[in-house]
Write a protein that holds these residues in place. Sequence first.
Motif, PDB file in Angstrom:
ATOM      1  N   GLU A 163       1.534  -0.958  -0.016  1.00  0.00           N
ATOM      2  CA  GLU A 163      -0.169   0.156  -0.113  1.00  0.00           C
ATOM      3  C   GLU A 163       0.493   1.242   0.162  1.00  0.00           C
ATOM      4  O   GLU A 163       0.905   2.682  -0.268  1.00  0.00           O
ATOM      5  CB  GLU A 163      -1.209  -0.146   1.035  1.00  0.00           C
ATOM      6  N   ALA A 164       1.552   1.268   0.560  1.00  0.00           N
ATOM      7  CA  ALA A 164       3.213   2.902   0.917  1.00  0.00           C
ATOM      8  C   ALA A 164       3.549   2.382  -0.559  1.00  0.00           C
ATOM      9  O   ALA A 164       3.536   3.506  -1.564  1.00  0.00           O
ATOM     10  CB  ALA A 164       4.023   1.687   1.225  1.00  0.00           C
ATOM     11  N   CYS A 165       3.994   1.550  -1.164  1.00  0.00           N
ATOM     12  CA  CYS A 165       4.295   1.354  -2.760  1.00  0.00           C
ATOM     13  C   CYS A 165       3.234   2.082  -3.576  1.00  0.00           C
ATOM     14  O   CYS A 165       3.501   3.587  -4.356  1.00  0.00           O
ATOM     15  CB  CYS A 165       4.684  -0.139  -3.547  1.00  0.00           C
ATOM     16  N   ARG A 166       1.238   1.478  -3.482  1.00  0.00           N
ATOM     17  CA  ARG A 166       0.961   2.156  -4.408  1.00  0.00           C
ATOM     18  C   ARG A 166       0.778   4.254  -4.280  1.00  0.00           C
ATOM     19  O   ARG A 166       0.406   4.692  -5.045  1.00  0.00           O
ATOM     20  CB  ARG A 166      -0.638   1.766  -4.091  1.00  0.00           C
ATOM     21  N   LEU A 167       1.066   4.356  -2.946  1.00  0.00           N
ATOM     22  CA  LEU A 167       0.817   5.731  -2.382  1.00  0.00           C
ATOM     23  C   LEU A 167       1.949   6.778  -2.738  1.00  0.00           C
ATOM     24  O   LEU A 167       1.899   7.609  -2.465  1.00  0.00           O
ATOM     25  CB  LEU A 167       0.107   5.772  -0.673  1.00  0.00           C
ATOM     26  N   GLY A 168       2.982   5.695  -3.365  1.00  0.00           N
ATOM     27  CA  GLY A 168       4.068   7.015  -4.083  1.00  0.00           C
ATOM     28  C   GLY A 168       5.136   6.901  -2.727  1.00  0.00           C
ATOM     29  O   GLY A 168       5.850   7.607  -3.280  1.00  0.00           O
TER      30      GLY A 168
END
Length: 199
Positions: A163-168
């Motif tokens: 999720e952290a990756c998805r949020l940039g």
Amino acid sequence: MPSLDFWYEFASTYSYPAVMRIAPLAEDVGVTVNWRPFLLGPIFANHGWADSPFNLYPTKGRYMWRDLERICEAEDLPLTLPPVAFPQNGLKAARIARAGKEDGWTPDFTRAVFTANFVEKKCISMDHVLAEILEKLGLDAEAVMAESCTDLNKAHLRADTDEACRLGIFGAPSFTIGEELFWGNDRLEEALRWAVKRG
């Protein structure tokens, strides 16, 4: 009530002052903090980095340590260099912190681990160090550490990192309000103001 997601990595130097500052600041402005331990290693790997940028670029690393000293002095936070090569392995600590989310002791555990790392010069990847922290919090260290190693808890931490990756998110500490991202200890107050405004 306004809320904010607080993303931090146990090996992250700048996460240390943010971890120690966020609770009273958030309480003062009425913001609920969702503590989100995650792992920077997979994110760095996505960028093609095999190590922390502070090690890949020594000049940047030297600046970071001096900058952290100034920040901690200004915030009246103690600071000593970690006992092993930077960065320490925070995987076990992150799994334990994730296991404590539902029971509410994640913030206390997190502060204790950062104190062990950046004040007491302890190796936070060692089981006995983490067990001692859990015991001081009045928890059953053996049971908590066993729970932290379950497939379900590991999957939760992987999902949080995804999720952290998805949020940039590309570094720690980071703060998100919905899709809005703030990066760095020096953006904590700004993130809290945004949360209040959007809350």
